[in-house]
Design an enzyme around this catalytic site. Sequence first.
Site, PDB file in Angstrom:
ATOM      1  N   ARG A  17       0.712  -1.297   0.144  1.00 47.32           N
ATOM      2  CA  ARG A  17      -0.022  -0.019   0.003  1.00 47.32           C
ATOM      3  C   ARG A  17       0.877   1.277  -0.032  1.00 47.32           C
ATOM      4  O   ARG A  17       0.517   2.282   0.793  1.00 47.32           O
ATOM      5  CB  ARG A  17      -0.932  -0.075   1.258  1.00 47.32           C
ATOM      6  N   HIS A 694     -16.506  11.838   4.843  1.00 49.27           N
ATOM      7  CA  HIS A 694     -15.447  11.484   3.836  1.00 49.27           C
ATOM      8  C   HIS A 694     -14.532  12.845   3.795  1.00 49.27           C
ATOM      9  O   HIS A 694     -13.333  12.699   3.093  1.00 49.27           O
ATOM     10  CB  HIS A 694     -15.772  11.021   2.404  1.00 49.27           C
TER      11      HIS A 694
END
Length: 754
Positions: A17, A694
Amino acid sequence: MTILTHTLGFPRVGLRRELKKAQESYWAGNATREELLAVGRELRARHWQQQKQAGIDLLPVGDFAWYDHVLTTSLLLGNVPARHQNNDGSVDIDTLFRIGRGRAPTGEPAAAAEMTKWFNTNYHYMVPEFSKGQQFRLTWTQLLEEVDEALALGHKIKPVLLGPVTYLWLGKVKGEPFDRLTLLKDILPVYQHVLAELAKRGIEWVQIDEPALVLELPQAWLDAFKLAYDALAGQVKLLLTTYFEGVTPNLNTIIALPVQGLHVDLIHGKDDVSELHQRLPADWLLSAGLINGRNVWRADLPEKYAQINDIVGKRALWVSSSCSLLHSPIDLSVETRLDAEVKSWFAFALQKCGELALLRDALNSGDTAAVTEWSAPIQARRHSTRVHNVGVEKRLAAITAQDSQRENPYEVRAEAQRARFKLPAWPTTTIGSFPQTTEIRGLRLDFKKGNLDANHYRTGIAEHIRQAIIEQERLGLDVLVHGEAERNDMVEYFGEHLDGFVFTQNGWVQSYGSRCVKPPVVIGDISRPAPITVEWAKYAQSLTDKPVKGMLTGPVTILCWSFPREDVTRETIAKQIALALRDEVADLEAAGIGIIQIDEPALREGLPLRRSDWDAYLAWGVEAFRINAAAAKDETQIHTHMCYCEFNDIMDSIAALDADVITIETSRSDMELLESFEAFDYPNEIGPGVYDIHSPNVPSVEWIEALLKKAAQRIPAQRLWVNPDCGLKTRGWPETRAALANMVKAAHNLRQAE
């Protein structure tokens, strides 16, 4: 004619990642822009080389994205909302991040673009915004720069572009209503410019993605493809690329286009290869999507060989993944903890590249020994005792209509619940999770690695739950949650406690932006060996007199956010999960938990892409939820939560869930999603999300009040709840406290005004 291999795209995030970590470091101010860009270059170079070494002949370039590929296309076209634009009209990587994360160039909050699911996957994209008279120009040359990178490394490449018609289809009109299809003539010159630049670089083939061609489109949109591709023809060879469904219903439109090749998804579509061969122009290349890009199972290569072998030598042919490998983890070889038998059943992105190479070699040579050897574990799996559980299969077969019915209708239940909970008007709550701090993540990681014993781990989790209850009581919330400190992911957590699932160490896939998920894999029949959530819910409830919600992830969401089995139907998997979680509902209720939330954010995303296939899916999806919930007594309030949803076309099914309360994500759409509930006259209670979790922006009291007043114009106030859009796991505590304080204040103001 020699068969070649190619992929439609490759995972971007890196095996560890790396992209996620670089993005978040940059956003936090801990890395420079050049350091971020360097990580991108390193990942692209590595991934091209890995694909090449695995046997891919033609490498995709342009599949890399800093946030998502639709947003990349918006920048390519100069489609930047005014609120995110630089004063001089320039575009840079910060522009892209502002659109995704919600910031103005000044650093002040500015609403992020709406986010929704990419077709029927668990990947997300930022929805393009269109306005009347909008102008487009080439402003973001990321694709051309990456093509130059790949060419400099000596690779044979195939640039990837999202096609113009699909791009317009995916967007929304903002401001004065108009037909966004009228903008096609305005964006085509930018595409022509890009193709001309690629031609200058000696590019032979360009993959131009038009997945909208698998949908049931209005005739005007089908006609638009001819207009678009007449304008784009002639500069390079175009591989018209479709995926997620078959193309046969729209094949007449496709074969009239001036392109040189067609990619079809032979996994998720029902297209017949022989029919495609007969109907496609003889000089077209056919790219056969034979390897599933959306799952982790090893392919039955002899079956794939037989599927395509009849047309070998009769036309130009490539073999490929069904769709981009973006939806698959990167490399199975690093999974050191998987049981050897189970591991032999899987193939991740790099292994799928290897499968394509094996298939290519077999088709070119006629020698099937290697593909037969590769597929031996598939035969063994069909008879494995790890796959089949007779008890589960018997329980599933015994389901009756009564198993999906609550004891009484909503009106009766609502009276019992009002008497039990005595909640005020505009009751406030959250969706479930609270910030997953470094301390919480470290606690779980230490326990998982064996560096912390069970007693110390449980003591630590209990303290975080206690603090979450204290925070909520201090804020004045009405219905509390335990905060989910023990859960790393809303699906993975349940999968870890249900038989029939396995987990990977590094099976990460991108969800949106920097968010990655590690889906569990359904390998066999599903059952619940012991209660999962009861202990922590009961503990949290013991700390307060206010109701604490029990938190479950629903059966359809667990299915959609896992890698499913391919040997049984999705309906079978969903109902097995529903039966397991039905027992959890009964146990929570017996432990004194009076409100139980069953999250189904993925209900809509699981819809088949063609509307004609919807009814069957919705019937079993709704039934699975009801089987899960129907164990609850009248006085137990069942909540559900949904996000990223357009509800208009599935309102009958939303109502059929018969949840007492539904909470939905609405803030990014300015409450427009409530129009569906108003028009339908939705009878139960609704919690429209009043701020976007978000984004790190903290909404003002006035902003929240305005949204709630707008909601009350559509839904009677006595049936409205007050809550954020979604869980707060990814936020920090400072903005969480501030936002929730403002939310509670707004609810109090509205109560006083009544």
